[in-house]
Design an enzyme around this catalytic site. Structure first.
Site, PDB file in Angstrom:
ATOM      1  N   PRO A 136       0.796  -1.239   0.000  1.00  0.00           N
ATOM      2  CG  PRO A 136      -0.150  -1.089   2.121  1.00  0.00           C
ATOM      3  CD  PRO A 136       0.611  -1.994   1.216  1.00  0.00           C
ATOM      4  N   GLY A 137       2.105   1.224   0.205  1.00  0.00           N
ATOM      5  CA  GLY A 137       2.922   2.441   0.167  1.00  0.00           C
ATOM      6  C   GLY A 137       2.963   3.152   1.494  1.00  0.00           C
ATOM      7  CB  CYS A 138       5.125   5.700   2.802  1.00  0.00           C
ATOM      8  SG  CYS A 138       5.838   6.241   1.273  1.00  0.00           S
TER       9      CYS A 138
END
Length: 138
Positions: A136-138
């Site tokens: 999902p990323g940061c």
């Protein structure tokens, strides 16, 4: 008091094991009761024991320089791709030929409809049993 039969640990291969995310994953996997790191890919650290590089880790795994074609010979149930953005495609192409679950930590497949977006707070049911999971990323 006897314990029940030991449960088989899920085998994990990690590509991009030298970077920050790879190092953190090695530490988590080393302490996890259900997973076993059995393969760690790093061009720069090839030949060095993981335990010599990552502090406090007991693993006997040795870093390997793994190209995409080398993945087919590994008996891995889950591959984690902790590669820099835009470097996962040749590995994914090879892994699509097998049965392993693949978790991509880069942004490469984050918005690809063929991958499950791995945010458990929103997509827990979609993740369960998925074979292609994007970070999902940061």
């Amino acid at each position: 008091m006897s314990q029940g039969p030991a449960t088989k640990k899920v085998t994990v291969g990690l590509l991009g094991a030298r970077g920050y995310v790879g190092t953190e994953l090695i530490q988590l996997l080393d302490q996890h009761p259900n997973f076993e790191l059995t393969c760690a890919g790093s061009r720069q650290l090839a030949g060095k024991p993981v335990s010599d590089v990552v502090s406090g880790v007991q693993s006997s795994v040795v870093f390997e320089n793994l190209g995409p074609d080398a993945l087919a010979s590994k008996e891995i149930e889950v591959w984690v791709l902790a590669l820099p953005n835009a470097e996962a495609a040749p590995y994914v192409a090879q892994l699509q030929k097998g049965e392993a679950t693949v978790i991509d930590i880069s942004a490469d497949y984050r918005f690809d409809d063929n991958w499950v977006y791995g945010l458990p707070e929103l997509f827990r049911e979609n993740i369960r049993g998925a074979r292609w999971i994007s970070n999902p990323g940061c």
